[in-house]
Design an enzyme around this catalytic site. Structure first.
Site, PDB file in Angstrom:
ATOM      1  N   ARG A  96       0.891  -1.389  -0.121  1.00 55.22           N
ATOM      2  CA  ARG A  96       0.054  -0.013  -0.019  1.00 55.22           C
ATOM      3  C   ARG A  96       0.809   1.382   0.055  1.00 55.22           C
ATOM      4  O   ARG A  96       0.346   2.441  -0.236  1.00 55.22           O
ATOM      5  CB  ARG A  96      -0.660   0.042   1.053  1.00 55.22           C
ATOM      6  N   HIS A 130      -2.194  -5.265  -4.317  1.00 58.02           N
ATOM      7  CA  HIS A 130      -3.028  -4.282  -4.257  1.00 58.02           C
ATOM      8  C   HIS A 130      -2.868  -3.074  -5.104  1.00 58.02           C
ATOM      9  O   HIS A 130      -4.046  -2.501  -5.762  1.00 58.02           O
ATOM     10  CB  HIS A 130      -3.077  -3.771  -2.620  1.00 58.02           C
ATOM     11  N   ASP A 169     -15.331  -0.294  -3.358  1.00 60.53           N
ATOM     12  CA  ASP A 169     -15.132   1.130  -3.837  1.00 60.53           C
ATOM     13  C   ASP A 169     -14.889   0.975  -5.267  1.00 60.53           C
ATOM     14  O   ASP A 169     -14.569   0.020  -5.888  1.00 60.53           O
ATOM     15  CB  ASP A 169     -14.111   1.763  -3.035  1.00 60.53           C
ATOM     16  N   LYS A 192     -17.391   4.766  -1.731  1.00 61.11           N
ATOM     17  CA  LYS A 192     -16.726   4.830  -0.682  1.00 61.11           C
ATOM     18  C   LYS A 192     -15.737   6.026  -0.865  1.00 61.11           C
ATOM     19  O   LYS A 192     -14.958   6.225  -1.811  1.00 61.11           O
ATOM     20  CB  LYS A 192     -15.779   3.675  -0.298  1.00 61.11           C
ATOM     21  N   ASP A 219     -12.477  -8.146  -2.594  1.00 64.14           N
ATOM     22  CA  ASP A 219     -11.496  -7.296  -2.455  1.00 64.14           C
ATOM     23  C   ASP A 219     -10.338  -8.190  -2.607  1.00 64.14           C
ATOM     24  O   ASP A 219     -10.355  -9.536  -2.466  1.00 64.14           O
ATOM     25  CB  ASP A 219     -11.520  -6.629  -1.421  1.00 64.14           C
ATOM     26  N   GLY A 226     -12.503  -2.881   8.715  1.00 65.67           N
ATOM     27  CA  GLY A 226     -13.525  -1.723   8.781  1.00 65.67           C
ATOM     28  C   GLY A 226     -14.162  -1.556   7.696  1.00 65.67           C
ATOM     29  O   GLY A 226     -15.534  -1.350   7.292  1.00 65.67           O
ATOM     30  N   THR A 227     -13.632  -1.322   6.273  1.00 62.11           N
ATOM     31  CA  THR A 227     -14.276  -1.046   5.140  1.00 62.11           C
ATOM     32  C   THR A 227     -15.342  -2.237   4.671  1.00 62.11           C
ATOM     33  O   THR A 227     -16.462  -1.984   4.492  1.00 62.11           O
ATOM     34  CB  THR A 227     -13.281  -1.163   3.791  1.00 62.11           C
TER      35      THR A 227
END
Length: 304
Positions: A96, A130, A169, A192, A219, A226-227
Site C-alpha cells: 500500500r 493491491h 469502492d 466509498k 477485494d 473496517g471497510t
C-alpha cells in the site's frame, strides 16, 4: 526440470510445504535462529552451487524479521553459488506504500523491490498486488499470479442464482470485472470516499441493485476489516438477503477478527497466502489453498 531446490522462510512453512509437495519435491534444508537481541542468522544446509533455487516467504507478523530473513536467505544462496534465486512472495510487504500522496512520504514498496534485487533475487513470483503498478518497481522479472480462478472455482460450487458481485469502492472495479465475466453475474459498486489513510471512510451509497440478493463483496485483501464490515452493514440496510466476503489476502490486522465475527457477513472466503493462527479462525471463514497456483508457475519457469 532443472536442478531445483525450494527453501522456506519461517513465515508460512505450511504453504511452502504444500507447494513443494505439489512439485513432488522435499523442501531443502535450512535453519533460522533468532537471538535475544533480535538478530537473525540463517544457514543453508544444502549444496546449491549451480542450482536454481526458490525462497518462499510471505509478509506475515513479525513482518520485519520475516523480511530480513528473506533478504538473508537470498544473499546466502547467491554467496554459495546458486544459479538463480526466485523469491516467492504470496503477499508482498508494504504494497500500500506505492505512491507519494503527501510530501516526504517514502515509496516503501519500491524500496522492498530494490532490496530484493540487492540481496540476490533474480526473479520474483507475487500474487494479486493491491497496487498493480508496483510491478513496475522491479528491475528483475516480477511475475504477478492471481488467486481468481481458485476463488471462482469455489464460488461455482455454491448457489449463485440470486448473487450480485460488489466492489467495496470504485478503485476495485477493475479487479471485479474478471469475476463478473467468469461467473456471468451482475455487479454493484459502493461509493466509498476516504479522506486519508487513518480516517474511517465514508460510504455514500450503492450503484446497482442488491435488494433481495446474495451480495458478494470482492477485494484483494481484508486488513482491519473496517471497510468490509461497514459495506456489509450498508448492503443489508439496502435490502440484500445475505452478504458474503471474498479476498485473496486475509491480513486481519488489529481488531479485524472481532469486527468480522460481529459483522452481518454469512461467509468469508480467503486463501492461504497469509498464515491464519488459531486466534484468527472464526466459524464463517473458508480458506482455500493457492499452493497449486505457485507450483504451476514454478514448474513453468524451471521446466525445460
Amino acid at each position: 526440470m532443472r536442478s531445483l531446490k525450494i527453501f522456506s522462510g519461517s513465515s508460512h512453512r505450511e504453504l511452502a510445504a504444500s507447494i513443494s509437495t505439489a512439485l513432488g519435491r522435499d523442501l531443502a534444508r535450512s535453519t533460522t535462529t533468532t537471538f535475544s537481541n533480535e538478530n537473525v542468522v540463517v544457514r543453508i544446509e544444502e549444496d546449491v552451487r549451480g542450482c536454481d533455487t526458490c525462497v518462499i516467504q510471505t509478509a506475515a507478523s513479525p513482518l520485519h524479521r520475516h523480511m530480513m530473513e528473506l533478504f538473508m536467505l537470498c544473499d546466502t544462496l547467491r554467496a554459495y553459488g546458486a544459479r538463480s534465486i526466485c523469491a516467492v512472495i504470496p503477499y508482498f510487504p508494504y504494497i500500500r506504500s506505492d505512491k507519494q500522496d503527501k510530501p516526504g512520504i517514502a515509496i516503501t514498496a519500491r524500496l522492498v523491490a530494490n532490496l530484493l534485487e540487492t540481496s540476490g533475487a533474480t526473479t520474483t513470483l507475487l500474487m494479486d498486488l493491491h497496487s498493480p503498478q508496483a510491478q513496475g518497481f522491479f528491475r528483475i522479472p516480477a511475475h504477478v499470479l492471481t488467486a481468481r480462478h481458485v476463488l471462482v472455482d469455489y464460488l461455482k460450487t455454491l448457489d449463485l442464482h440470486d448473487a450480485v458481485l460488489v466492489s467495496p469502492d470504485a478503485g476495485e472495479v477493475k479487479d471485479l470485472v474478471p469475476y463478473t465475466e467468469l461467473l456471468n453475474l451482475p455487479m454493484a459498486i459502493i461509493d466509498k470516499r476516504r479522506v486519508d489513510d487513518t480516517e474511517t471512510p465514508h460510504l455514500h451509497g450503492i450503484v446497482g441493485d442488491v435488494s433481495g440478493k446474495t451480495a458478494i463483496l470482492i477485494d484483494d485483501e481484508i486488513a482491519s476489516g473496517g471497510t468490509i464490515c461497514r459495506s456489509a452493514e450498508l448492503l443489508m440496510a439496502q435490502g440484500a438477503r445475505r452478504v458474503w466476503a471474498l479476498c485473496t489476502h486475509p491480513v486481519f490486522s488489529g481488531a479485524a477478527v472481532e469486527r468480522l465475527a460481529a459483522a452481518p457477513i454469512e461467509k468469508i472466503i480467503v486463501t492461504d497466502s497469509i498464515p491464519l493462527g488459531v486466534e484468527k479462525q472464526i466459524d464463517k471463514l473458508t480458506v482455500l489453498s493457492v499452493a497449486n497456483v505457485f507450483a504451476d508457475a514454478i514448474r513453468a519457469q524451471f521446466e525445460f
